[in-house]
Each structure stands twice: as C-alpha cells, then as structure tokens.
Design a protein around this motif. Structure first.
Motif, PDB file in Angstrom:
ATOM      1  N   UNK A 165       0.836  -1.208   0.000  1.00  0.00           N
ATOM      2  CA  UNK A 165       0.000   0.000   0.000  1.00  0.00           C
ATOM      3  C   UNK A 165       0.867   1.253   0.000  1.00  0.00           C
ATOM      4  N   UNK A 166       1.929   1.242   0.808  1.00  0.00           N
ATOM      5  CA  UNK A 166       2.828   2.391   0.844  1.00  0.00           C
ATOM      6  C   UNK A 166       3.461   2.635  -0.519  1.00  0.00           C
ATOM      7  N   UNK A 167       3.922   1.560  -1.141  1.00  0.00           N
ATOM      8  CA  UNK A 167       4.603   1.702  -2.424  1.00  0.00           C
ATOM      9  C   UNK A 167       3.663   2.277  -3.491  1.00  0.00           C
ATOM     10  N   UNK A 168       2.406   1.833  -3.463  1.00  0.00           N
ATOM     11  CA  UNK A 168       1.441   2.313  -4.441  1.00  0.00           C
ATOM     12  C   UNK A 168       1.081   3.774  -4.202  1.00  0.00           C
ATOM     13  N   UNK A 169       1.196   4.218  -2.957  1.00  0.00           N
ATOM     14  CA  UNK A 169       0.743   5.568  -2.603  1.00  0.00           C
ATOM     15  C   UNK A 169       1.839   6.616  -2.704  1.00  0.00           C
ATOM     16  N   UNK A 170       3.080   6.239  -2.364  1.00  0.00           N
ATOM     17  CA  UNK A 170       4.113   7.270  -2.231  1.00  0.00           C
ATOM     18  C   UNK A 170       4.863   7.534  -3.542  1.00  0.00           C
ATOM     19  N   UNK A 171       4.380   6.995  -4.652  1.00  0.00           N
ATOM     20  CA  UNK A 171       5.094   7.177  -5.914  1.00  0.00           C
ATOM     21  C   UNK A 171       5.249   8.652  -6.279  1.00  0.00           C
ATOM     22  N   UNK A 172       4.314   9.499  -5.797  1.00  0.00           N
ATOM     23  CA  UNK A 172       4.417  10.928  -6.105  1.00  0.00           C
ATOM     24  C   UNK A 172       4.981  11.755  -4.980  1.00  0.00           C
ATOM     25  N   UNK A 173       5.481  11.103  -3.911  1.00  0.00           N
ATOM     26  CA  UNK A 173       6.030  11.823  -2.766  1.00  0.00           C
ATOM     27  C   UNK A 173       7.334  12.516  -3.150  1.00  0.00           C
TER      28      UNK A 173
END
Length: 591
Positions: free
Chosen positions: A426-434
């Motif tokens: 979930x983190x990997x899918x979400x933080x791609x634009x961090x």
C-alpha cells in the motif's frame, strides 16, 4: 517482464531505489537469527543421537526381528541381505536443518496456537553392512548388491548376487519394501516414539503404506511432521552423476575443492521408485541429500534472502495444481547460483536475484524439464501431465511480470511471519508521487521500526530457547543472540540514520570517551508515519492499545526499555505472554 529500477554505482547519492529499500524492510526471522537456528538444529540432531541412535543400532541387529509374523514371505537371499543390514546413522534433513525454512518464527505480541511453527522434517535412517558395487568384481564377499541403472535416470535396481547364483535364473532384486518393513519393526521394538504405524486395537499388520513412515515431534522450535526414510549408503560416487563432477560452471561455484569433498561422501539409495516405471516397487532413487545440505549451508545472506522470497511465492501461490515441490525449488536455486556471477548476490540487488530464480523456473516449466542438480538427465516433472505444467507456467508468467508486487503481497499473508511492520504494498502504491524528503522520512521510519522489531525478537529467543541450546550458542559465539544488539538490527538502525541523519543526535561523552546516540528526533519522525492512515503495522496497534488503556495520547516512540513495557501490556491485553525481564536467561544491554 517487469521493469526493475536498479540504480548503478554512478546513480547513488540522493537517488533512492525504492524497490530495493522496500525489500530491505521485509526481513525474515532467519535473516537475523540463522546462526541461532542452525545451532538449535544441530542440538536437535545431537539429542536424537543421544536418545535413539545406539539403541536402534543394537535393535536392528536383533535376530528376533527376522522371525516376526509381520514379515512378508521373501526368498532366502533377501533374508540374508536383511541380516547383514543394520542402522548405522540417523540424519535429520529438511529446511529447518539447512537454514532454508520459511516458518512463522516467534511472535512478539501474541502466543496463540496459530503462531506455532509446523514444519516438515525428514529423518534419514542410514543402513550399512552390505557391499553395494557398480560392477562385478573378481573377488568379493557374498552376498552383495549390484547397482543396475533403470531406464529412468536417477533410479536404480539393486540386484542380489550370492555365491550360489544360478546364471540361468532370472535376476533377483532387493525390494525397498523389505527394508522399510525392517525399519518399522526395529522402531516398534525400541522405545522410539512411533506414530501412525500400527492400529493395535484392530490387529492390523505392521507394514508401511507408502514410500516413508511418518510421525511427529515437538521441541523448542515448534512442531515437526516427520517422514522416516530408509537409505542404503554407498561409499563410491555413482556413475550416473559423473557429469556433476566435470561440467563447466560459469560462476565458479561450487569450487573444485568443494566438489572433491562432496565426491568423497558418496551417495544413498532411497526406497522410492519412478512414478511411471513398471518396476516401481523394485526401484531405488539415487539420493544426494547429505551433499545438498552441505552446499546449502554455504549460502550467503543475500542468496538466502533471495531464495526465501522465491520460496514464499511457491508456498503461497504455486502449490496448486500439484506439480512443484520444495525440493525442486532448491534445485532451481542451486542451478542459478552455478550460472549467475557470484557478485550478483548483493543486498542492494535482491530484486534482480529473485527475478533470476523466477526466470529459471519459468524456463523450466516452458520446456517441461526441471533437471536434478546432481543427475541432470532426471527430469523431476517428466511424469506430470502437460496441462498441469502449462497451468503452473501461466501462474509463474504472471509473477514474472510483477515480481516486486508479488513479494510484497506474499509478505503480508498470514501463512508465515516475515518480520515486516506495515503494509508495504500500500505504501509503495501511494508514495510514488512523494517528494524525496518525504520518501526518505518514511524509509527511515521503516528501517527504525525493523530495528525495534528485531530487538524484541532477540528477547523472545532468550525466553524460548532451552538451556542446552543457549549454552551451545554461547560456546559457538552466536552473534545474533549474545551481541548487545543483534548485528542485523544494528544494520537497520544505521540505515535509518543514513536516510535521516538530522533526526538523530550523536555526542561524545568526555567522562568515558564514548559516543552516545540519541534518537528522540527519529522517534518523533517515526510517530508521524505510525499514526498515518497508510501505516497498518504492529507498532500502530501497540500504540492504539496503550492509548486506550492509559487514556493518554502517545506522541513519540519511547526508549527501548519503555517500549518493552508497551509490548508487555499489549501482549497481556491480547492474552499472550509478557516479555518479563525475570525470564531472560542472559541479560541484554539496552539503549
């Protein structure tokens, strides 16, 4: 094929390979405690030797075994062979013995029955006492067994030759079932604890029903389902495996010295015939299990972790339809190590290593051939139906196209306990634009949480292990248990500081001239991750429980001493066992 964003040496610096950093936050129990587990396995072997070996050696010689009514009718020559054979050794084999286990480990918070390790363990009973030869000698003691290769590579017949052999008579072969029955009667005649053999209340015959007898045992590392396997040992190297000694190896592994050492160990013959053979009941499979154990003990940490990711995919995604086995996965690993350059196996290149294993498996399935590592002509899936192999290949093809996502998904399943602490997928899918700073903070927090987790697991081992194992660990300087901080957990702490150095503070104490690390800033940063909606890990539950019990808001991760108290309270709250310092057999130096 998935695109792997591996960064070269020139691309280091602020650029972060997110894939590899994420995989570093999925640590298996044996990553940090493999040396401890190996020592515990060796203690298990010693325990079996002390309890059973001498008695079984003597019992297998007893004359009354051969007059038992359970013995089926057999020829005089077969009976003569049996009278020469006796148990020479007991060897425990399996993933828990060679360090490739994929177990649940010891739970930090909960100790319910669902967390008990259940693993398979092969108990090899080696029989000696009769000459096993590969060609007819001019002068030999009779009777003896002559190796005759089956039309199925890797399988043999053992022809009985005696001094009164009639050349016109059809050849007589020693039956595997005869030795299996001999073992079963030996075990029943001893104090060895035997399960699932004899239904005494119904007076059923005491005979094996399959290629292996079975049982179970429990020790400090969990419950082990046992297969009792009979093996005839031969000191000579088998002709059928000569190609192993001389083939070219691009990686240079195993070395020529290692190969010569393995050659001296000879081989064994296991009571198991080929599935498609009309002479299945008379065939023996050539076994190199002791040699495989020796090779697998030589694996580096990077090779071990790569294989465990690979094995987790097999265990969770490829068990159905029935085609592949754990033994095949080990063979895939050995073939890849022999082929891939040794400098490929690095912690910053794990994803590439796992992909090499998956690619090799896919290639084998596509060609419907998984060659045995010691006898390449033996195709271990040659008897599997084409449509089944094709269905498994389709599953592996899907994995090939998303190796990282598959690993992260498998690490979050409950069938085994990888020591990760959040929903990494979930983190990997979400933080791609961090932004980079935000990404560094999250990665630093994850590494710091791994540090805390491994510290807690070291505590659990001190409570769980027997006194004899702890003494053996101390005698062998087991670093993972007796270092003030387990080396792997220290590595995670260093990585956390590297990613976010401003959040930690290092100062020099002038009184005794040593450095002290203060991590209050880092613990505050960790709280920002732990309390976020993205985070679903262990510490979030602990903090939530503490806030509920104490009715106070937690604003920072505590020092390690206090964190242990948190875990104690949460453990008791969930019905588990507290990590009381009174139960620690060897003190641990904490923060």
């Amino acid at each position: 094929m998935c695109e792997i964003l591996y960064k070269s040496e020139q691309e280091k610096g602020d650029n972060i390979c997110i894939e590899e950093k994420l995989l570093q936050c999925v640590a298996f129990d044996q990553d940090a405690f493999r040396d401890l587990r190996i020592i515990a396995a060796e203690e298990r072997q010693k325990d079996w030797d002390n309890k059973f070996l001498r008695e079984l050696q003597e019992c297998s010689w007893f004359e009354f075994i051969y007059s038992r009514r359970e013995l089926p009718d057999r020829t005089d020559n077969s009976a003569k062979i049996l009278k020469h054979l006796h148990i020479d050794n007991i060897v425990l084999l399996g993933s828990s013995m060679d360090g490739l286990y994929l177990e649940k480990g010891f739970p930090v918070v909960d100790t319910n029955s669902g967390a008990v390790n259940e693993t398979d363990l092969d108990v090899i009973f080696e029989f000696k006492g009769i000459d096993i030869l590969q060609r007819m000698p001019e002068d030999v003691n009779f009777p003896y067994l002559l190796v005759k290769e089956s039309k199925f590579p890797g399988y043999v017949l053992l022809q009985i030759l005696s001094c009164r052999q009639n050349e016109d008579k059809a050849p007589e072969y020693f039956e595997p079932k005869a030795l299996q029955t001999h073992l079963a009667l030996t075990l029943q005649s001893s104090r060895f604890c035997v399960f699932n053999f004899l239904n005494a209340s119904h007076g059923e015959s005491f005979l094996p029903k399959g290629p292996a007898l079975s049982g179970a045992c429990e020790d400090e590392l969990g419950i082990h389902q046992l297969d009792y396997v009979v093996v005839l040992t031969m000191a000579d190297w088998p002709n059928i495996a000569n190609s192993f000694l001389f083939r070219q190896r691009p990686s240079g592994w195993p070395t020529r010295e290692m190969i010569q050492e393995l050659k001296k160990l000879g081989c064994g013959f296991v009571a198991a015939g080929h599935e498609e053979s009309p002479m299945k009941e008379l065939e023996w499979r050539v076994s190199f299990s002791v040699l495989e154990k020796r090779l697998l003990r030589e694996l580096s940490e990077a090779q071990l972790r790569s294989y465990l990711f690979f094995k987790s995919m097999y265990k969770l995604l490829l068990l159905e339809p029935k085609c592949l086995t754990s033994y095949m996965m080990k063979n895939i690993l050995l073939w890849v190590i022999e082929t891939v350059p040794l400098d490929t196996w690095r912690f910053d290149n794990i994803l590439q290593c796992v992909l090499a294993l998956v690619d090799k498996l896919a290639q084998c399935l596509q060609t419907r051939t998984i060659p045995n590592y010691f006898v390449p002509k033996r195709n271990m899936i040659g008897h599997i139906k084409h449509n089944i192999v094709k269905e498994v290949y389709k599953k592996v093809w899907i994995i090939q196209n998303n190796v990282l996502g598959t690993i992260l998904s498998c690490s979050e399943m409950g069938q085994f306990m990888a020591i990760h602490d959040t929903s990494l997928k979930t983190l990997y899918q979400t933080w791609s634009g961090f932004p980079l700073d935000k990404t560094k903070m999250i990665l630093s927090a994850l590494h710091y949480i791994m540090y805390l987790n491994l510290r807690l697991h070291a505590r659990r081992y001190h409570i769980k292990l027997s006194f004899n194992t702890l003494v053996a660990c101390l005698r062998k300087n087991c670093r993972s248990l007796f270092s003030s901080v387990c080396p792997k957990s220290a590595w995670y702490l260093i990585q956390a500081i590297k990613l976010l150095p401003d959040a930690s503070l290092v100062r020099l104490c002038t009184e005794d001239s040593h450095y002290v690390l203060h991590t209050l800033g880092m613990r505050v940063q960790v709280m920002q991750v732990v309390t976020s909606e993205l985070y679903q890990g262990f510490l979030k539950k602990v903090i939530s429980d503490q806030e509920f019990v104490t009715n106070e808001q937690v604003i920072a991760i505590p020092e390690f001493n206090t964190l242990v108290d948190w875990v104690d309270m949460t453990s008791v709250w969930s019905g588990g066992q507290p990590l009381s310092s009174d139960h620690i057999k060897t003190p641990i130096q904490l923060d």
